[in-house]
Design a protein around this motif. Structure first.
Motif, mmCIF file in Angstrom:
data_model
loop_
_atom_site.group_PDB
_atom_site.id
_atom_site.type_symbol
_atom_site.label_atom_id
_atom_site.label_comp_id
_atom_site.label_asym_id
_atom_site.label_seq_id
_atom_site.Cartn_x
_atom_site.Cartn_y
_atom_site.Cartn_z
ATOM 1 N N GLY A 1 15.856 33.848 -3.418
ATOM 2 C CA GLY A 1 14.570 33.223 -2.941
ATOM 3 C C GLY A 1 15.053 32.323 -1.705
ATOM 4 N N ALA A 2 16.210 31.829 -1.485
ATOM 5 C CA ALA A 2 16.588 31.123 -0.403
ATOM 6 C C ALA A 2 16.801 32.046 0.734
ATOM 7 N N GLN A 3 17.266 33.123 0.678
ATOM 8 C CA GLN A 3 17.490 34.141 1.711
ATOM 9 C C GLN A 3 16.315 34.504 2.116
ATOM 10 N N ASP A 4 15.155 34.968 1.423
ATOM 11 C CA ASP A 4 14.022 35.325 1.822
ATOM 12 C C ASP A 4 13.429 34.282 2.583
ATOM 13 N N ARG A 5 13.528 32.986 2.211
ATOM 14 C CA ARG A 5 12.809 31.853 2.813
ATOM 15 C C ARG A 5 13.363 31.714 4.102
ATOM 16 N N PHE A 6 14.841 31.846 4.107
ATOM 17 C CA PHE A 6 15.628 31.568 5.357
ATOM 18 C C PHE A 6 15.461 32.581 6.664
ATOM 19 N N GLU A 7 15.271 33.718 6.269
ATOM 20 C CA GLU A 7 14.891 34.987 6.866
ATOM 21 C C GLU A 7 13.705 34.781 7.985
ATOM 22 N N ARG A 8 12.556 34.471 6.804
ATOM 23 C CA ARG A 8 11.130 34.161 7.186
ATOM 24 C C ARG A 8 11.081 33.061 8.297
ATOM 25 N N ALA A 9 11.903 32.074 7.991
ATOM 26 C CA ALA A 9 11.620 30.716 8.661
ATOM 27 C C ALA A 9 12.186 31.104 10.070
ATOM 28 N N TYR A 10 13.557 31.566 10.124
ATOM 29 C CA TYR A 10 14.276 31.771 11.219
ATOM 30 C C TYR A 10 13.502 32.694 12.309
ATOM 31 N N LEU A 11 13.062 33.790 11.879
ATOM 32 C CA LEU A 11 12.505 34.696 12.665
ATOM 33 C C LEU A 11 11.142 34.321 13.211
ATOM 34 N N ALA A 12 10.546 33.231 12.411
ATOM 35 C CA ALA A 12 9.243 32.667 12.923
ATOM 36 C C ALA A 12 9.536 31.580 13.892
ATOM 37 N N GLY A 13 10.736 31.107 13.803
ATOM 38 C CA GLY A 13 11.143 29.897 15.015
ATOM 39 C C GLY A 13 11.012 28.602 14.220
ATOM 40 N N ARG A 14 10.933 28.428 12.755
ATOM 41 C CA ARG A 14 10.953 27.286 12.261
ATOM 42 C C ARG A 14 12.402 26.793 11.916
ATOM 43 N N ASP A 15 13.055 26.216 12.697
ATOM 44 C CA ASP A 15 14.480 25.932 12.591
ATOM 45 C C ASP A 15 14.858 24.916 11.447
ATOM 46 N N LYS A 16 13.894 23.869 11.491
ATOM 47 C CA LYS A 16 14.400 22.943 10.549
ATOM 48 C C LYS A 16 14.290 23.476 8.970
ATOM 49 N N VAL A 17 13.307 24.216 8.870
ATOM 50 C CA VAL A 17 13.065 25.057 7.523
ATOM 51 C C VAL A 17 14.194 26.120 7.131
ATOM 52 N N ALA A 18 14.622 26.716 8.365
ATOM 53 C CA ALA A 18 15.451 27.631 8.333
ATOM 54 C C ALA A 18 16.935 27.099 8.000
ATOM 55 N N ALA A 19 17.177 26.109 8.647
ATOM 56 C CA ALA A 19 18.454 25.325 8.025
ATOM 57 C C ALA A 19 18.596 24.801 7.023
ATOM 58 N N VAL A 20 17.582 24.418 6.192
ATOM 59 C CA VAL A 20 17.805 23.888 4.827
ATOM 60 C C VAL A 20 17.770 24.871 4.096
ATOM 61 N N GLU A 21 16.999 26.150 4.266
ATOM 62 C CA GLU A 21 17.182 27.289 3.250
ATOM 63 C C GLU A 21 18.530 27.985 3.503
ATOM 64 N N PHE A 22 19.002 28.199 4.605
ATOM 65 C CA PHE A 22 20.311 28.747 4.763
ATOM 66 C C PHE A 22 21.227 27.927 3.990
ATOM 67 N N GLN A 23 21.168 26.665 4.138
ATOM 68 C CA GLN A 23 22.300 25.880 3.418
ATOM 69 C C GLN A 23 22.157 25.957 1.922
ATOM 70 N N ARG A 24 21.012 26.053 1.578
ATOM 71 C CA ARG A 24 20.625 26.437 0.138
ATOM 72 C C ARG A 24 21.262 27.828 -0.233
ATOM 73 N N PHE A 25 21.008 28.550 0.500
ATOM 74 C CA PHE A 25 21.559 29.862 0.175
ATOM 75 C C PHE A 25 22.998 30.004 0.116
ATOM 76 N N ARG A 26 23.597 29.559 1.049
ATOM 77 C CA ARG A 26 25.069 29.601 1.228
ATOM 78 C C ARG A 26 25.726 28.900 -0.010
ATOM 79 N N ASP A 27 25.216 27.600 -0.411
ATOM 80 C CA ASP A 27 25.670 26.664 -1.458
ATOM 81 C C ASP A 27 25.483 27.525 -2.811
ATOM 82 N N GLU A 28 24.458 28.133 -3.039
ATOM 83 C CA GLU A 28 24.297 29.013 -4.195
ATOM 84 C C GLU A 28 25.273 30.090 -4.504
ATOM 85 N N LEU A 29 25.390 30.790 -3.344
ATOM 86 C CA LEU A 29 26.446 31.885 -3.298
ATOM 87 C C LEU A 29 28.176 31.103 -3.454
#
Length: 214
Positions: A31-59
């Motif tokens: 879920g975090a990967q999907d949200r990160f990809e969508r946020a980054y590609l849309a230019g929503r940097d703050k959301v992307a940063a949070v979701e990427f960290q969540r994605f990486r932390d889970e892995l």
């Protein structure tokens, strides 16, 4: 690269036995990967940063370097899709312990994959690594994979105008503001070089629309 496609659907539901409960880290990471990809590609940097960290932390909770490498490669892949060709620095400390698939994907994104390693790539990218252009790009059904592949073609000097058009149209259809802006810019630069001022102006008008605040 969706977290190894949910780890091959949890090893094909434990070899088709009783349906096991998916580990929390796997579900959360997907879920975090999907949200990160969508946020980054849309230019929503703050959301992307949070979701990427969540994605990486889970892995990272698995202590498996290859999985954490996938997180870093996911980030680098969306950079390439947005024509940001910065080095994939987050992956390099993990390279030694990553698998052949991760190393091949990193080299593919960097535009320096050895031909003999193309078989280690996800199937969508093998034709591109083998020298294919727009024709191979059109065969890629996943929108993000198609735009990533187009970015690699541009990075390696193999993108013709049709590749740029396909990437722009794909990003536009998905509403990926950052990627749309990048690809429209690439098209506008090409139009400038060819002396087509009308096309360049039209492309930049589209960029102005995409740049407008919500």
């Amino acid at each position: 690269m969706r977290v190894l496609a949910l780890l091959a659907l949890a090893a094909l539901l434990a070899a088709c036995g009783s349906k096991p409960r998916q580990p929390d880290w796997l579900v959360n990471a997907d879920g975090a990967q999907d949200r990160f990809e969508r946020a980054y590609l849309a230019g929503r940097d703050k959301v992307a940063a949070v979701e990427f960290q969540r994605f990486r932390d889970e892995l990272a909770s698995t202590a498996q370097p290859a999985l954490v490498a996938r997180a870093e490669l996911t980030r680098c892949a969306v950079w390439v899709a947005s024509l940001d060709f910065a080095p994939c620095a987050g992956f390099e400390p993990l390279r030694e312990d990553a698998g052949a698939a991760e190393r091949a994907y990193a080299d593919f994104l960097a535009g320096k994959l050895a031909p003999q390693d193309a078989k280690a790539l996800p199937e969508d990218y093998r034709g591109i690594a083998g020298g294919g252009g727009a024709g191979q790009l059109e065969k890629i059904k996943n929108p993000l994979s198609r735009v990533i592949a187009a970015g690699v073609l541009l990075r390696t000097g193999k993108a013709d105008p049709k590749v740029l058009e396909l990437a722009t149209d794909t990003a536009s259809e998905q509403g990926w503001r950052r990627a749309v802006m990048a690809w429209l810019g690439a098209q506008a630069m090409l139009a400038d070089k060819s002396g087509d001022r009308e096309a360049a102006a039209r492309l930049r008008r589209r960029m102005e629309i995409a740049a407008q605040e919500r």
